[in-house]
Scaffold this motif. Structure first.
Motif, PDB file in Angstrom:
ATOM      1  N   VAL A 241       6.919 -32.818  27.736  1.00 20.18           N
ATOM      2  CA  VAL A 241       7.511 -31.841  28.757  1.00 20.18           C
ATOM      3  C   VAL A 241       9.208 -32.058  28.513  1.00 20.18           C
ATOM      4  CG1 VAL A 241       7.665 -31.293  31.097  1.00 20.18           C
ATOM      5  CG2 VAL A 241       5.599 -32.175  30.100  1.00 20.18           C
ATOM      6  N   PRO A 242       9.545 -31.080  27.794  1.00 17.87           N
ATOM      7  CA  PRO A 242      11.101 -30.984  27.761  1.00 17.87           C
ATOM      8  C   PRO A 242      12.037 -30.600  29.028  1.00 17.87           C
ATOM      9  CG  PRO A 242      10.127 -29.044  26.464  1.00 17.87           C
ATOM     10  CD  PRO A 242       9.235 -29.807  27.194  1.00 17.87           C
ATOM     11  N   ILE A 243      12.939 -31.472  29.217  1.00 23.53           N
ATOM     12  CA  ILE A 243      13.611 -31.115  30.573  1.00 23.53           C
ATOM     13  C   ILE A 243      15.207 -30.742  29.945  1.00 23.53           C
ATOM     14  CG2 ILE A 243      14.585 -31.999  32.673  1.00 23.53           C
ATOM     15  CD1 ILE A 243      11.892 -32.457  33.023  1.00 23.53           C
ATOM     16  N   ALA A 244      15.714 -29.736  30.589  1.00 22.97           N
ATOM     17  CA  ALA A 244      17.053 -29.341  30.036  1.00 22.97           C
ATOM     18  C   ALA A 244      18.081 -30.230  30.080  1.00 22.97           C
ATOM     19  CB  ALA A 244      17.315 -27.812  30.296  1.00 22.97           C
ATOM     20  N   VAL A 245      19.177 -30.406  29.256  1.00 18.70           N
ATOM     21  CA  VAL A 245      20.199 -31.221  29.513  1.00 18.70           C
ATOM     22  C   VAL A 245      21.567 -30.415  29.551  1.00 18.70           C
ATOM     23  CG1 VAL A 245      21.859 -32.785  28.006  1.00 18.70           C
ATOM     24  CG2 VAL A 245      19.572 -33.167  27.847  1.00 18.70           C
ATOM     25  N   ASP A 443      25.766 -33.631   3.570  1.00 16.65           N
ATOM     26  CA  ASP A 443      24.534 -33.643   4.374  1.00 16.65           C
ATOM     27  C   ASP A 443      24.981 -33.169   5.871  1.00 16.65           C
ATOM     28  OD1 ASP A 443      23.030 -34.828   2.594  1.00 16.65           O
ATOM     29  OD2 ASP A 443      23.686 -36.855   2.968  1.00 16.65           O
ATOM     30  N   LEU A 444      24.116 -32.331   6.144  1.00 21.51           N
ATOM     31  CA  LEU A 444      24.179 -31.861   7.495  1.00 21.51           C
ATOM     32  C   LEU A 444      23.156 -31.772   8.371  1.00 21.51           C
ATOM     33  CD1 LEU A 444      26.133 -28.363   6.671  1.00 21.51           C
ATOM     34  CD2 LEU A 444      27.332 -30.423   7.707  1.00 21.51           C
ATOM     35  N   GLN A 445      23.215 -32.316   9.530  1.00 16.37           N
ATOM     36  CA  GLN A 445      21.800 -32.485  10.510  1.00 16.37           C
ATOM     37  C   GLN A 445      21.817 -31.259  11.194  1.00 16.37           C
ATOM     38  OE1 GLN A 445      19.611 -35.318  11.941  1.00 16.37           O
ATOM     39  NE2 GLN A 445      19.046 -33.335  12.819  1.00 16.37           N
ATOM     40  N   GLY A 446      20.869 -30.404  11.070  1.00 20.13           N
ATOM     41  CA  GLY A 446      20.816 -29.232  11.956  1.00 20.13           C
ATOM     42  C   GLY A 446      20.565 -29.614  13.469  1.00 20.13           C
ATOM     43  N   LEU A 447      21.068 -28.624  14.263  1.00 19.54           N
ATOM     44  CA  LEU A 447      20.975 -28.977  15.775  1.00 19.54           C
ATOM     45  C   LEU A 447      19.821 -28.170  16.267  1.00 19.54           C
ATOM     46  CD1 LEU A 447      24.322 -28.588  17.722  1.00 19.54           C
ATOM     47  CD2 LEU A 447      22.835 -30.499  17.307  1.00 19.54           C
ATOM     48  N   SER A 448      19.413 -26.901  15.661  1.00 17.58           N
ATOM     49  CA  SER A 448      18.130 -26.319  16.392  1.00 17.58           C
ATOM     50  C   SER A 448      17.007 -26.720  16.425  1.00 17.58           C
ATOM     51  CB  SER A 448      18.236 -24.707  15.718  1.00 17.58           C
ATOM     52  OG  SER A 448      17.899 -24.920  14.376  1.00 17.58           O
ATOM     53  N   SER A 449      16.675 -27.551  15.316  1.00 17.59           N
ATOM     54  CA  SER A 449      15.523 -28.019  15.359  1.00 17.59           C
ATOM     55  C   SER A 449      15.235 -29.303  16.556  1.00 17.59           C
ATOM     56  CB  SER A 449      15.264 -28.918  13.832  1.00 17.59           C
ATOM     57  OG  SER A 449      16.041 -29.863  13.759  1.00 17.59           O
ATOM     58  N   LEU A 450      16.164 -29.759  17.040  1.00 21.25           N
ATOM     59  CA  LEU A 450      16.099 -30.705  18.007  1.00 21.25           C
ATOM     60  C   LEU A 450      16.015 -29.952  19.644  1.00 21.25           C
ATOM     61  CD1 LEU A 450      19.083 -33.045  16.858  1.00 21.25           C
ATOM     62  CD2 LEU A 450      16.861 -33.173  16.278  1.00 21.25           C
ATOM     63  N   TYR A 451      15.992 -28.828  19.640  1.00 22.87           N
ATOM     64  CA  TYR A 451      15.587 -27.947  20.791  1.00 22.87           C
ATOM     65  C   TYR A 451      13.953 -27.768  20.747  1.00 22.87           C
ATOM     66  CZ  TYR A 451      20.522 -27.427  21.900  1.00 22.87           C
ATOM     67  OH  TYR A 451      21.807 -27.602  22.284  1.00 22.87           O
ATOM     68  N   ALA A 452      13.401 -27.754  22.091  1.00 19.81           N
ATOM     69  CA  ALA A 452      12.212 -27.493  22.339  1.00 19.81           C
ATOM     70  C   ALA A 452      11.849 -25.976  21.685  1.00 19.81           C
ATOM     71  CB  ALA A 452      11.857 -27.571  23.570  1.00 19.81           C
ATOM     72  N   GLU A 453      12.638 -25.022  22.054  1.00 21.05           N
ATOM     73  CA  GLU A 453      12.371 -23.761  21.677  1.00 21.05           C
ATOM     74  C   GLU A 453      14.054 -23.071  21.796  1.00 21.05           C
ATOM     75  OE1 GLU A 453      10.690 -21.785  25.746  1.00 21.05           O
ATOM     76  OE2 GLU A 453       9.543 -22.532  24.067  1.00 21.05           O
ATOM     77  N   ASP A 454      14.227 -22.060  20.801  1.00 15.89           N
ATOM     78  CA  ASP A 454      15.413 -21.212  21.177  1.00 15.89           C
ATOM     79  C   ASP A 454      16.784 -22.142  21.076  1.00 15.89           C
ATOM     80  OD1 ASP A 454      13.956 -19.132  21.477  1.00 15.89           O
ATOM     81  OD2 ASP A 454      13.816 -19.220  23.543  1.00 15.89           O
TER      82      ASP A 454
END
Lengths: 485, 485
Positions: A241-245, A443-454
């Motif tokens: 269950v993701p909780i926003a930061v 090497d770049l680590q993407g941010l978007s995939s670390l979010y539950a959605e959007d």
């Protein structure tokens, strides 16, 4: 009796390319063995005399004799003086159903939990860091000669302890040194008896996911969140269950009923936010009310660049509902493979038993060396020195991002940690930039995939492992690339 | 406002014994923090001036100032120039329900799988081997200076590779060296791509138990059986079906429908029996028919004293249904923490992903050093030399058992391995002898607990890690003890 076709099979086997070296006699032995297992050479069939087979194959008689001796030792052939060698009565043709064998190769019969685990994806840490690889420290400045000297001392003083098995909970010297460090530097409430030495914080996450929660039970986690943690929890089949930061860390007002909460309070991964005191206390209240666990991952808290780092949640809680995870992968070097758990007393025995069944124990030599490194004050000195180096690199990257990449990236400069999150200008495709950058050595680590959605597009740029001039060169290449995209 | 009772609490906290060292200022800080969290010092309460508190506590003013500064950095207090320090509005009393807290301490809220794991019992390997500890090699004869030289070379040539993260599957040099060794010495069919480097055979067993079978599925295993394997399988909640062992190894005629079979074919643990060729082929036929896996644990096959060791089942099977487990804990030293799996190609990706989620990867430095040790021929030389040492020790123990302990123990001299099973004379209590022996410095591993039921009493006596004179002395003490019992 040893027909031409069989001889050709052996010859073909000898000339086939091998992916790994095998001695010649063993290749002959295997080829003959395969003929027996395939039924081409059935039980009681006679083998040609060694001299004759050697001639036919164009090898020395000794080589064939060695192959026959090995087959004899294995029980594949019987040798009767005067009448030569025969396939043993023990041998029977192995059934092979090509269709079934093929199916087995294509779709391995994995357990359902194995499939779930595979679906959650494995982890691949950065190997040799290129800019802007995240999550890795600078190892080129590690005092390796000093470390090696301490290691030699340990081996000299305790050769048996270093080479034999060591206790599943970890060596006592190291548990003592870590407890003292956590009490003095992290505001923890720790005794050596509450420390469990592991190979990594990943192992700690895995143990927490399995021992504290059953499949299907709810775990609250930060959104966005560290992928290694999310994958370990998903692999354990938990309900996530993701909780926003926000800038104050995880929004504790949104906490709901669950068995556990995953937190990175010092520098939230990836946002870098520090959890406020008010929210720390709210999280502890929540855990006590729910009889839930807080899994506190304090992964790079040693590196805080503005004032003292905030003390850990474990200390505020008195360690009652908090399981604290620490690691030396960031503060020393990842190849060390030492992480640890600081546990409530009641969890020490279960976690230690689980660890011992999972992989026995950690190597003693690095543990004993590290204990000496900490006790001698070298750990504190190294962390202090690297804190200065990393602060400079953080500022350098922040300045570079503004001056060279400001048209494309907007950075949030963190108060600590080894990486800096940046959002990507609207209209640019995160994945396309990552792929293009990889081709030019970045090497770049993407941010978007670390979010539950959007998730918003962007990158987590590591600055710790890269010298300023390395970042300069990479930033110039990245700027050119972004202008082209 | 800072009442006498509060001052006394702080004083009491400062004089309380500590299980780990904490600086004085931090102890004052903690004591004050605790008063705030307990509600004794509520939000907006004012704190005494640093100078006054210092006088009352009998410490320097700087110490109290440091405590206040730390509390301020943590967000616990606010400091207003001219009006002193106040408890911050962020602070609220943490709820503590003593009854619940106590309950939480007594009965940790473990998951059901965690409870199952705890019930199966942890593993505790022998630490500093005393006679007749089993399952451990002689480390005093290990060529440590040579090993250290190779390690220095590796660190000099590849400092970053050795200190940074390394690939979850293991470093390629080592996988290549192991594949070549298995092909040449164990009759395996191995490529470097099929090898997965782990920390131990225990980790391999754990991965097999989880990825190949689901909870409740049937696994056949040897009876008697290695406890570490049984516990790993039990912890994975499998249905365990024991199959009896005789002098030809596991009785394959008794194989029934199952998902997997656990085998120690080289030297069955603990009986020492070698699985016959006929039964090897029968097991492979069974696995192909059932589409089941054979888990082949080849734990100490390097040490075979009569002729060449039997080649592994994996080679006969062509590696199709066989998962092969190897370790360097017996052939080199347990503290190395390197074991491995030789896998069918279809299982490499799932097992590697699972391992990476479990604990990332193994340390690179020991892997690179070991690869060099094997490639330089030192591994083969060490194994050859230890095979001679162990053969002598085996014979010495066999002779000792006959001459000194023959009235009480009957030994089955194994053709290989590091330990010798002995049955105990009727009427003697295995557990009582083990306890009494421990008190006089002798470690005995009981045999009966390794059987599924009705195990015969006896011991598994290790001979590898003990010099002949050490065994002599221990045998004399043990004989005296047995005469007394």
């Amino acid at each position: 009796l040893f027909r031409h076709a069989l001889l050709e099979s052996v010859k073909a086997a000898l000339s086939a390319p091998l992916s790994a070296p095998v001695p010649l006699y063993a290749r002959i032995q295997r080829a003959l063995r395969q003929l027996m297992l395939d039924g081409a050479l059935p039980a009681a069939a006679s083998l040609p005399a060694a001299r004759r087979l050697a001639q036919s194959l164009g090898v020395s008689r000794d080589t064939v004799e060695a192959a026959y001796a090995a087959l004899h030792a294995e029980g594949f052939i019987e040798r009767r003086i005067g009448s030569g060698s025969f396939v043993s009565a023990q041998v029977k043709r192995l059934k092979t159903d090509k269709r079934r064998a093929q199916a087995a190769t294509d779709a391995p019969r994995l357990s359902q939990r194995g499939q779930k685990l595979l679906a959650s994806g494995g982890l691949q840490d950065v190997l040799l860091p290129r800019p802007f690889a995240a999550g890795v420290p600078e190892t080129r400045l590690f005092p390796l000669p000093l470390w090696q000297r301490l290691q030699r001392q340990v081996l000299k003083e305790y050769p048996s302890r270093a080479l034999q098995h060591s206790p599943p909970q970890g060596v006592e010297e190291l548990r003592r040194a870590i407890a003292a460090y956590l009490n003095a530097e992290r505001g923890a409430q720790a005794t050596p008896e509450q420390i469990l030495i592991l190979t990594s914080s990943q192992q700690a996450l895995n143990l927490c996911a399995t021992l504290l929660l059953d499949a299907g039970e709810r775990l609250l986690l930060e959104d966005p969140v560290y992928a290694g943690a999310r994958k370990a929890f998903a692999a354990a089949a938990l309900e996530l269950v993701p909780i926003a930061v926000d800038e104050g860390g995880l929004q504790t007002a949104k906490l709901s009923a669950a068995r556990a909460l995953y937190l990175t309070p010092s520098h939230q991964y990836p946002s870098g936010a520090t959890l406020t005191l008010e929210r720390r206390l709210a999280a502890i209240d929540w855990a006590r009310r729910e009889q839930a666990w807080i899994i506190e991952d304090d992964y790079d808290s040693e590196f805080h660049y503005q004032g003292k780092p905030t003390p850990c949640v474990q200390g505020l809680d008195g360690g009652r509902r908090t399981v604290y995870i620490g690691t030396f992968s960031k503060s020393l070097f990842p190849g060390l493979r030492i992480g640890y758990l600081l546990l409530p007393p009641s969890l020490v025995a279960p976690m230690t038993a689980a660890r011992s069944l999972q992989d026995g124990h950690s190597a003693a030599l690095p543990q004993l060396t590290l204990a000496r490194f900490i006790e001698g004050g070298h750990f504190a000195a190294h962390v202090r020195s690297m804190r200065g180096v990393y602060a400079t690199r953080r500022d350098h990257l922040a300045q570079l991002l503004q001056s060279r990449l400001g048209d494309f990236l907007h950075a949030s400069v963190p108060a600590g940690g080894l990486q800096m999150p940046c959002t990507l200008r609207e209209g640019l495709d995160e994945q396309a930039v990552i792929s293009a950058a990889k081709r030019i050595g970045i090497d770049l680590q993407g941010l978007s995939s670390l979010y539950a959605e959007d998730g918003r597009s962007g990158f987590l740029l590591g600055f710790a492992a890269h010298a300023p001039q390395e970042m300069d060169a990479a930033a110039a290449r990245l700027a050119a690339l972004l202008r082209r995209v």
